[in-house]
Design a protein around this motif. Structure first.
Motif, mmCIF file in Angstrom:
data_model
loop_
_atom_site.group_PDB
_atom_site.id
_atom_site.type_symbol
_atom_site.label_atom_id
_atom_site.label_comp_id
_atom_site.label_asym_id
_atom_site.label_seq_id
_atom_site.Cartn_x
_atom_site.Cartn_y
_atom_site.Cartn_z
ATOM 1 N N GLU A 91 0.844 -1.207 -0.092
ATOM 2 C CA GLU A 91 0.058 -0.032 -0.243
ATOM 3 C C GLU A 91 1.082 1.841 0.128
ATOM 4 O O GLU A 91 0.216 2.726 -0.865
ATOM 5 C CB GLU A 91 -1.027 -0.148 1.583
ATOM 6 C CG GLU A 91 -1.809 -0.928 0.915
ATOM 7 C CD GLU A 91 -2.979 -0.979 0.531
ATOM 8 O OE1 GLU A 91 -2.962 0.243 -0.250
ATOM 9 O OE2 GLU A 91 -3.597 -2.243 -0.073
ATOM 10 N N ALA A 92 2.129 1.209 0.190
ATOM 11 C CA ALA A 92 2.872 1.944 0.510
ATOM 12 C C ALA A 92 4.318 2.770 -0.533
ATOM 13 O O ALA A 92 4.490 1.383 -1.176
ATOM 14 C CB ALA A 92 3.698 2.242 1.703
ATOM 15 N N LEU A 107 5.195 8.497 1.834
ATOM 16 C CA LEU A 107 4.243 9.070 1.661
ATOM 17 C C LEU A 107 4.180 9.791 0.142
ATOM 18 O O LEU A 107 3.418 10.009 0.439
ATOM 19 C CB LEU A 107 3.148 8.728 2.671
ATOM 20 C CG LEU A 107 2.839 7.894 3.785
ATOM 21 C CD1 LEU A 107 1.653 8.624 4.974
ATOM 22 C CD2 LEU A 107 2.241 6.678 3.459
ATOM 23 N N ILE A 110 0.524 10.599 -2.569
ATOM 24 C CA ILE A 110 -0.624 10.212 -2.204
ATOM 25 C C ILE A 110 -1.365 11.221 -1.870
ATOM 26 O O ILE A 110 -0.972 11.621 -0.999
ATOM 27 C CB ILE A 110 -0.412 9.140 -0.872
ATOM 28 C CG1 ILE A 110 -0.264 7.571 -1.546
ATOM 29 C CG2 ILE A 110 -1.924 9.095 -0.313
ATOM 30 C CD1 ILE A 110 0.204 6.613 -0.439
ATOM 31 N N ASP A 112 -5.227 11.892 -0.444
ATOM 32 C CA ASP A 112 -5.346 12.454 0.233
ATOM 33 C C ASP A 112 -5.552 11.200 1.875
ATOM 34 O O ASP A 112 -5.041 9.523 1.590
ATOM 35 C CB ASP A 112 -7.384 11.658 0.209
ATOM 36 C CG ASP A 112 -7.984 12.753 -0.574
ATOM 37 O OD1 ASP A 112 -7.574 13.939 -0.269
ATOM 38 O OD2 ASP A 112 -8.469 12.457 -1.791
ATOM 39 N N LEU A 113 -4.338 11.572 2.550
ATOM 40 C CA LEU A 113 -3.350 10.664 3.399
ATOM 41 C C LEU A 113 -4.880 10.282 4.429
ATOM 42 O O LEU A 113 -4.267 9.064 4.809
ATOM 43 C CB LEU A 113 -2.816 11.641 4.177
ATOM 44 C CG LEU A 113 -1.521 12.354 3.124
ATOM 45 C CD1 LEU A 113 -0.714 13.055 3.510
ATOM 46 C CD2 LEU A 113 -0.504 10.944 3.284
ATOM 47 N N TRP A 116 -6.416 7.357 3.064
ATOM 48 C CA TRP A 116 -5.301 6.403 2.732
ATOM 49 C C TRP A 116 -4.789 5.788 4.100
ATOM 50 O O TRP A 116 -5.067 4.107 4.435
ATOM 51 C CB TRP A 116 -4.325 7.065 2.336
ATOM 52 C CG TRP A 116 -3.208 6.086 1.767
ATOM 53 C CD1 TRP A 116 -3.074 5.042 0.879
ATOM 54 C CD2 TRP A 116 -1.751 5.711 3.050
ATOM 55 N NE1 TRP A 116 -2.262 4.299 1.332
ATOM 56 C CE2 TRP A 116 -1.107 4.500 2.588
ATOM 57 C CE3 TRP A 116 -1.472 5.452 3.858
ATOM 58 C CZ2 TRP A 116 -0.484 3.872 3.347
ATOM 59 C CZ3 TRP A 116 -0.590 5.064 4.768
ATOM 60 C CH2 TRP A 116 0.382 3.782 3.812
ATOM 61 N N ASN A 119 -7.542 3.037 5.817
ATOM 62 C CA ASN A 119 -8.174 2.326 4.788
ATOM 63 C C ASN A 119 -7.356 1.582 5.053
ATOM 64 O O ASN A 119 -7.406 0.295 5.363
ATOM 65 C CB ASN A 119 -8.203 2.709 3.615
ATOM 66 C CG ASN A 119 -9.017 1.604 2.474
ATOM 67 O OD1 ASN A 119 -9.497 0.944 2.727
ATOM 68 N ND2 ASN A 119 -8.715 1.591 1.887
ATOM 69 N N LEU A 120 -5.899 1.343 5.272
ATOM 70 C CA LEU A 120 -4.886 0.649 5.861
ATOM 71 C C LEU A 120 -4.975 0.178 6.755
ATOM 72 O O LEU A 120 -4.869 -0.678 6.835
ATOM 73 C CB LEU A 120 -3.316 1.120 6.008
ATOM 74 C CG LEU A 120 -2.243 0.627 6.183
ATOM 75 C CD1 LEU A 120 -2.183 -0.782 5.282
ATOM 76 C CD2 LEU A 120 -1.360 1.236 6.752
ATOM 77 N N CYS A 159 -6.352 6.725 12.582
ATOM 78 C CA CYS A 159 -4.917 7.782 11.454
ATOM 79 C C CYS A 159 -5.730 9.008 12.053
ATOM 80 O O CYS A 159 -6.306 9.976 12.302
ATOM 81 C CB CYS A 159 -5.825 7.032 10.579
ATOM 82 S SG CYS A 159 -4.327 8.424 9.053
#
Lengths: 429, 146
Positions: A91-92, A107, A110, A112-113, A116, A119-120, A159
């Protein structure tokens, strides 16, 4: 931007994957030899169980509580956190594993942190079953601070992102000096005694004060990162610069042959770890301590190191060298409590700098083949299926050498290994 | 969702790639243009390696579904459980393997149905603390011991 992905109460969360009934209940995991508490669930923390409390005090201090207790099961924790890292890797854009339960990510690119990260965290929770918290910020020090908030407050949905001046100030004003990444206990007390209470107070001090008070590059970098710069080098989060395997003994040991068995096991573990990360060591050290809490007994501490003629990760070479150091270190008449093996000067596995005086290349190649085969067997059939003879402990009934390290240490409450041993896979009724 | 075809670590070793053979021989092999990776269960049957766990079946509650005592179930935690799936749940301090029946969801409950007349379905009410642990994607039977 940087992120840090941190498994919540890692060892407890790993145990809960196969014991979902323990979610929401107090759970603790003990250190090697079941000595003291090394991991606590939030519920255990809420009861007032402190980190490091000796196991025998648990029942004394919390007599009416139902607390689930586990011996540490690193085989399980290693496998499950390995899965977490594999997901992060997908993912990263870039990642550096920092410890068993923490992983830094870069990151760049990316957009929209926050989504992201959320979601992770969701993917990891569903796939592996382990809850993680993610902190995201312009540098590693602030990312660590953000992750504390992600962990502490449910509203962040695992997050927390620090991406503007207002959030940075707010977060720093709520962070104590002892919770800043990279500031050890000694510096913390020095800072606090100069009347500085929060991370924001520290960040506001002038650079000249930081320079003159500490004269330390690491401290200066931390101060700069609190102020938003990005200056902690990436290596600091990558491969470890030294590997140490050490244990406190279950009881005390005076006899050198018993010490030798322990040292040989620690050395073998170091060699294995070196091979796992495809590195070799240049320097090997051994230390030996008596028990500092037993002031009534004579005390002895010593550390000796030596340079390996050819940098190595071979079990036989490293065990032999550690053994020779132990012979020099050992003094009879003391009761030892702790010993350890440290390897340093770690370099990539190939090409190894060959020493002029150590020209037996054929032997080195042979050892390498042997280690590869042994690693393979131990990987497929379980750790310590094959060990050196000198790594074996006397069996319980005293007849010859039989016990492997994993059985010689105390672990009365160890869970099964459903992800690494066919005999332990979960039973489905 | 993209099909994941790269298997990490131990899995990689089971791939047999035979790409260098023809180069060393000096002659171009007529098969060269047709080289393809060998079939590999780990790669082809396991969609989410990081979410995949194994379990051993005990007892006969799923016998009419062709799942017998001793079979190995391949469980994917990342798969979204759907009505009719065979799932693994943790109930009364043990893992259980059953059909997931969502047809009564509107009435406020779901059922875990066995595939054996001697066993009763397990009813789970909407307000029960309940979670599907994983979805069974394959079962493996052993017919001959080496």
């Amino acid at each position: 931007m940087y992120g840090i992905v941190d498994c919540d109460n890692c060892y407890v969360s790993c145990e809960r994957v196969f014991r979902p009934d323990l979610v929401g209940k107090p759970v603790v995991v003990l250190s090697n030899n079941d000595g003291c508490v090394v991991a606590r669930s939030n519920e255990a923390k809420a009861l007032g169980i402190t980190a490091g409390i000796p196991y025998y005090q648990l029942a004394e201090k919390f007599p009416d509580q139902k607390i689930a207790v586990f011996s540490s099961n690193y085989e399980l924790y290693g496998e499950l956190t390995g899965r977490v890292v594999e997901i992060i890797k997908k993912e990263a854009p870039a990642y550096f594993r920092y410890s068993i339960d923490e992983c830094f990510v870069k990151l760049n690119g990316i957009a929209d942190l926050k989504p992201w990260g959320e979601n992770l965290s969701k993917t990891i929770k569903q796939s592996v079953g382990i809850p993680v918290s993610i902190g995201i910020a312009p540098n590693k020090t602030l990312a660590k601070i953000a992750s504390r908030f992600a962990k502490k407050y449910r509203g962040y949905r695992h997050c927390c992102v620090i991406d503007n001046e207002e959030k940075r100030r707010k977060a720093l004003s709520l962070t104590g000096i002892e919770d800043i990444w990279g500031i050890g206990r000694r510096y913390t007390s020095r800072i606090v005694s100069s009347g500085i209470k929060t991370a924001l107070d520290l960040a506001k001090m002038p650079e000249s004060w930081v320079r003159s008070t500490f004269n330390n590059i690491v401290m200066l970098r931390t101060w700069r990162e609190l102020n938003g710069d990005d200056c902690v080098p990436d290596e600091q989060m990558a491969a470890k610069k030294s590997i140490c395997t050490s244990r406190s003994f279950n009881g005390m040991i005076s006899d050198i042959s018993q010490l030798r068995t322990h040292i040989d096991n620690y050395a073998a573990r170091c060699a294995e770890k070196l091979r796992m990360q495809k590195t070799v060591a240049t320097i090997l050290g051994v230390f030996l301590n008596t028990n500092p809490f037993r002031e009534d007994l004579p005390q002895y501490y010593n550390f000796l190191e030596t340079r390996l003629i050819t940098p190595s990760n071979s079990t036989i070479t490293i065990v032999k060298t550690a053994n020779a150091l132990l012979e020099q270190l050992y003094r009879p008449g003391y009761r030892y409590k702790k010993a350890g093996v440290i390897v340093m000067g770690i370099a990539p596995d190939s090409p190894i700098q060959q020493d002029l005086f150590d020209t037996d290349a054929e032997m080195i190649a042979k050892m390498r083949r042997l280690d590869t085969v042994v690693d393979r067997i131990n990987k497929v059939n379980g750790t310590e299926t094959i060990v050196l003879c000198s790594q074996q402990y006397p069996s319980q009934n005293g007849t010859g050498k039989a016990e492997i390290f994993a059985n010689a240490i105390k672990h009365d409450f160890k869970s099964a290994n459903p992800t690494t041993r066919w005999s332990d896979i979960i039973r489905l009724k | 969702m993209a099909k994941i075809s790269i298997i990490e670590g131990e899995f990689e070793k089971s791939l047999s790639l035979q790409l260098t053979e023809s180069i060393r021989a000096g002659f171009p092999s007529p098969a060269e243009d047709y080289l393809h990776e060998s079939l590999d269960f780990n790669r082809d049957l396991i969609r989410n390696p990081q979410a995949t766990f194994y379990g051993r079946v005990e007892g006969n509650s799923m016998i009419e579904a062709g799942i017998n005592d001793g079979d190995i179930a391949v469980i994917d935690r990342a798969a979204e459980p759907q009505d009719g799936d065979i799932v693994v749940c943790y109930i009364n301090n043990e893992f259980t393997i059953k059909y997931l029946d969502l047809t009564h969801r509107a009435e406020g409950y779901i059922e875990l149905r066995p595939a054996n007349k001697d066993f009763k379905p397990i009813r789970i009410n909407a307000d029960d603390d309940f979670e599907v642990w994983g979805v069974v994607v394959w079962t493996i039977k052993n017919w001959k011991r080496y």
